[in-house]
Design a protein around this motif. Structure first.
Motif, PDB file in Angstrom:
ATOM      1  N   ILE A 182      -5.588  -4.579   6.726  1.00 26.40           N
ATOM      2  CA  ILE A 182      -6.275  -4.843   5.464  1.00 26.40           C
ATOM      3  C   ILE A 182      -5.795  -3.874   4.374  1.00 26.40           C
ATOM      4  CG2 ILE A 182      -8.522  -4.737   4.304  1.00 26.40           C
ATOM      5  CD1 ILE A 182      -9.715  -5.877   6.913  1.00 26.40           C
ATOM      6  N   LEU A 183      -5.646  -2.599   4.721  1.00 23.47           N
ATOM      7  CA  LEU A 183      -5.136  -1.634   3.745  1.00 23.47           C
ATOM      8  C   LEU A 183      -3.708  -1.967   3.320  1.00 23.47           C
ATOM      9  CD1 LEU A 183      -6.490   1.770   5.097  1.00 23.47           C
ATOM     10  CD2 LEU A 183      -7.147   0.604   3.003  1.00 23.47           C
ATOM     11  N   GLY A 184      -2.881  -2.368   4.275  1.00 24.25           N
ATOM     12  CA  GLY A 184      -1.501  -2.747   3.959  1.00 24.25           C
ATOM     13  C   GLY A 184      -1.435  -3.935   3.018  1.00 24.25           C
ATOM     14  N   ILE A 185      -2.298  -4.926   3.246  1.00 24.91           N
ATOM     15  CA  ILE A 185      -2.332  -6.100   2.366  1.00 24.91           C
ATOM     16  C   ILE A 185      -2.827  -5.697   0.978  1.00 24.91           C
ATOM     17  CG2 ILE A 185      -3.505  -8.307   1.967  1.00 24.91           C
ATOM     18  CD1 ILE A 185      -3.397  -8.729   5.036  1.00 24.91           C
ATOM     19  N   ALA A 186      -3.869  -4.875   0.935  1.00 23.14           N
ATOM     20  CA  ALA A 186      -4.416  -4.449  -0.353  1.00 23.14           C
ATOM     21  C   ALA A 186      -3.385  -3.658  -1.161  1.00 23.14           C
ATOM     22  CB  ALA A 186      -5.671  -3.608  -0.143  1.00 23.14           C
ATOM     23  N   LEU A 187      -2.646  -2.786  -0.500  1.00 24.53           N
ATOM     24  CA  LEU A 187      -1.644  -1.996  -1.204  1.00 24.53           C
ATOM     25  C   LEU A 187      -0.427  -2.832  -1.598  1.00 24.53           C
ATOM     26  CD1 LEU A 187      -1.759   1.349   0.798  1.00 24.53           C
ATOM     27  CD2 LEU A 187      -2.686   0.878  -1.461  1.00 24.53           C
ATOM     28  N   ALA A 188      -0.119  -3.853  -0.820  1.00 25.85           N
ATOM     29  CA  ALA A 188       1.034  -4.692  -1.139  1.00 25.85           C
ATOM     30  C   ALA A 188       0.772  -5.574  -2.354  1.00 25.85           C
ATOM     31  CB  ALA A 188       1.401  -5.564   0.060  1.00 25.85           C
ATOM     32  N   PHE A 189      -0.478  -5.976  -2.543  1.00 26.23           N
ATOM     33  CA  PHE A 189      -0.790  -6.903  -3.621  1.00 26.23           C
ATOM     34  C   PHE A 189      -1.479  -6.258  -4.816  1.00 26.23           C
ATOM     35  CE2 PHE A 189      -0.542  -9.929  -0.028  1.00 26.23           C
ATOM     36  CZ  PHE A 189       0.500 -10.688  -0.521  1.00 26.23           C
ATOM     37  N   ARG A 190      -1.542  -4.934  -4.835  1.00 31.15           N
ATOM     38  CA  ARG A 190      -2.181  -4.305  -5.986  1.00 31.15           C
ATOM     39  C   ARG A 190      -1.341  -4.555  -7.232  1.00 31.15           C
ATOM     40  NH1 ARG A 190      -1.133   2.131  -5.138  1.00 31.15           N
ATOM     41  NH2 ARG A 190       1.117   2.002  -5.349  1.00 31.15           N
ATOM     42  N   ASP A 215       1.466   2.361 -14.561  1.00 32.90           N
ATOM     43  CA  ASP A 215       0.123   2.437 -13.963  1.00 32.90           C
ATOM     44  C   ASP A 215      -0.819   3.338 -14.735  1.00 32.90           C
ATOM     45  OD1 ASP A 215       1.409   2.251 -10.617  1.00 32.90           O
ATOM     46  OD2 ASP A 215       0.770   0.657 -11.926  1.00 32.90           O
ATOM     47  N   GLY A 216      -0.747   3.331 -16.025  1.00 35.90           N
ATOM     48  CA  GLY A 216      -1.673   4.103 -16.823  1.00 35.90           C
ATOM     49  C   GLY A 216      -1.384   5.583 -16.844  1.00 35.90           C
ATOM     50  N   GLY A 217      -0.205   5.975 -16.400  1.00 37.12           N
ATOM     51  CA  GLY A 217       0.164   7.387 -16.368  1.00 37.12           C
ATOM     52  C   GLY A 217       0.521   7.894 -17.759  1.00 37.12           C
ATOM     53  N   PRO A 218       0.906   9.137 -17.857  1.00 41.84           N
ATOM     54  CA  PRO A 218       1.255   9.701 -19.155  1.00 41.84           C
ATOM     55  C   PRO A 218       2.543   9.107 -19.702  1.00 41.84           C
ATOM     56  CG  PRO A 218       1.749  11.253 -17.409  1.00 41.84           C
ATOM     57  CD  PRO A 218       1.029  10.105 -16.764  1.00 41.84           C
TER      58      PRO A 218
END
Length: 86
Positions: A45-53, A81-84
């Motif tokens: 589940i974590l792998g899927i969530a990180l792959a599709f973020r 990703d909203g970084g500086p």
């Protein structure tokens, strides 16, 4: 670990929980299998969530003329990703 690692944990856990039928003194093989299955589900589940973020990259380019030298100056900035701003 990624999605493949999670699936591997699920398969190994299922083999330990359902396919093997032997006893080891002081160790519950079925419980270890269930733990591996649960860990595999979480990792998958974590792998899927990180792959599709959602990733966003914003690039800005500004061009102007330097008043001192009269040369054209281009300034580029990228934000990921909203970084500086770089």
């Amino acid at each position: 670990m990624s999605i493949g690692g999670g699936i591997a944990l699920i398969v190994i856990g299922a083999i330990l929980a359902f396919a093997l039928d032997f006893q080891v003194a002081g160790i519950d093989i079925q419980l270890i299998g269930y733990i591996l299955i649960a860990a595999g589900v979480v990792v998958t589940i974590l792998g899927i969530a990180l792959a599709f973020r959602k990733r966003s990259v914003v690039s800005t380019s500004r061009t102007g003329i330097d008043p001192a030298s009269g040369e054209q100056v281009t300034r580029r900035s990228t934000r990921d990703d909203g970084g500086p701003v770089v």
